[in-house]
Write a protein that holds these residues in place. Sequence first.
Motif, PDB file in Angstrom:
ATOM      1  N   PRO A  32      39.129  33.458  46.608  1.00  0.00           N
ATOM      2  CA  PRO A  32      38.073  32.538  47.013  1.00  0.00           C
ATOM      3  C   PRO A  32      38.326  31.136  46.457  1.00  0.00           C
ATOM      4  N   PHE A  33      38.129  30.136  47.309  1.00  0.00           N
ATOM      5  CA  PHE A  33      38.299  28.742  46.918  1.00  0.00           C
ATOM      6  C   PHE A  33      36.933  28.079  46.763  1.00  0.00           C
ATOM      7  N   VAL A  34      36.076  28.229  47.779  1.00  0.00           N
ATOM      8  CA  VAL A  34      34.735  27.652  47.721  1.00  0.00           C
ATOM      9  C   VAL A  34      33.841  28.360  48.736  1.00  0.00           C
ATOM     10  N   THR A  35      32.566  28.487  48.408  1.00  0.00           N
ATOM     11  CA  THR A  35      31.569  29.039  49.321  1.00  0.00           C
ATOM     12  C   THR A  35      30.688  27.892  49.794  1.00  0.00           C
ATOM     13  N   LEU A  36      30.503  27.786  51.120  1.00  0.00           N
ATOM     14  CA  LEU A  36      29.808  26.634  51.705  1.00  0.00           C
ATOM     15  C   LEU A  36      28.831  27.059  52.787  1.00  0.00           C
ATOM     16  N   TRP A  37      27.905  26.160  53.101  1.00  0.00           N
ATOM     17  CA  TRP A  37      27.064  26.299  54.279  1.00  0.00           C
ATOM     18  C   TRP A  37      27.784  25.621  55.439  1.00  0.00           C
ATOM     19  N   ALA A  38      27.689  26.231  56.622  1.00  0.00           N
ATOM     20  CA  ALA A  38      28.400  25.703  57.788  1.00  0.00           C
ATOM     21  C   ALA A  38      27.585  25.941  59.058  1.00  0.00           C
ATOM     22  N   ASP A  39      27.992  25.269  60.113  1.00  0.00           N
ATOM     23  CA  ASP A  39      27.472  25.507  61.460  1.00  0.00           C
ATOM     24  C   ASP A  39      28.617  26.123  62.248  1.00  0.00           C
ATOM     25  N   VAL A  40      28.557  27.457  62.462  1.00  0.00           N
ATOM     26  CA  VAL A  40      29.644  28.179  63.119  1.00  0.00           C
ATOM     27  C   VAL A  40      29.338  28.289  64.612  1.00  0.00           C
ATOM     28  N   ARG A  41      30.307  27.873  65.423  1.00  0.00           N
ATOM     29  CA  ARG A  41      30.175  27.956  66.881  1.00  0.00           C
ATOM     30  C   ARG A  41      31.404  28.654  67.438  1.00  0.00           C
ATOM     31  N   HIS A  42      31.176  29.749  68.146  1.00  0.00           N
ATOM     32  CA  HIS A  42      32.286  30.449  68.790  1.00  0.00           C
ATOM     33  C   HIS A  42      32.533  29.794  70.140  1.00  0.00           C
ATOM     34  N   LEU A  43      33.738  29.288  70.322  1.00  0.00           N
ATOM     35  CA  LEU A  43      34.067  28.508  71.505  1.00  0.00           C
ATOM     36  C   LEU A  43      34.533  29.362  72.663  1.00  0.00           C
ATOM     37  N   SER A  44      35.414  30.313  72.393  1.00  0.00           N
ATOM     38  CA  SER A  44      35.938  31.135  73.484  1.00  0.00           C
ATOM     39  C   SER A  44      36.564  32.404  72.928  1.00  0.00           C
ATOM     40  N   GLY A  45      36.814  33.305  73.843  1.00  0.00           N
ATOM     41  CA  GLY A  45      37.512  34.531  73.503  1.00  0.00           C
ATOM     42  C   GLY A  45      38.377  34.942  74.678  1.00  0.00           C
ATOM     43  N   THR A  46      39.564  35.428  74.391  1.00  0.00           N
ATOM     44  CA  THR A  46      40.462  35.876  75.449  1.00  0.00           C
ATOM     45  C   THR A  46      41.045  37.230  75.073  1.00  0.00           C
TER      46      THR A  46
END
Length: 105
Positions: A32-46
């Motif tokens: 582990p380097f750092v734990t953060l808050w984020a806005d995760v958006r899944h763009l696509s899947g193939t």
Amino acid sequence: MRAGDLTDRIVIEHRGPTRSPSGQPVPGDWAPFVTLWADVRHLSGTAAIKAGAETSTVQASMRIRRRTDVDASMRVQFAGTVYKIKAALPGADRTFVDLVCEVTK
């Protein structure tokens, strides 16, 4: 950047340094380097068939507050899945960084 947009908890990991029996540094396991808050958006899947086996690729964008110490040699753990960081793109106003990530199964 509004704090209310960052609703997902992610862990950024890097290769932890280890030493060989002779004392030389060698690439180690992920740590582990750092734990953060984020806005995760899944763009696509193939999905595709490669070498007779079905594979799937999921692409995601993870927006975090501006940092200069995150790069493409790292990876992200989110919701039990490990994503490889393909690029760390700074925002135009320099208040955030978008991590372009991908996971292949």
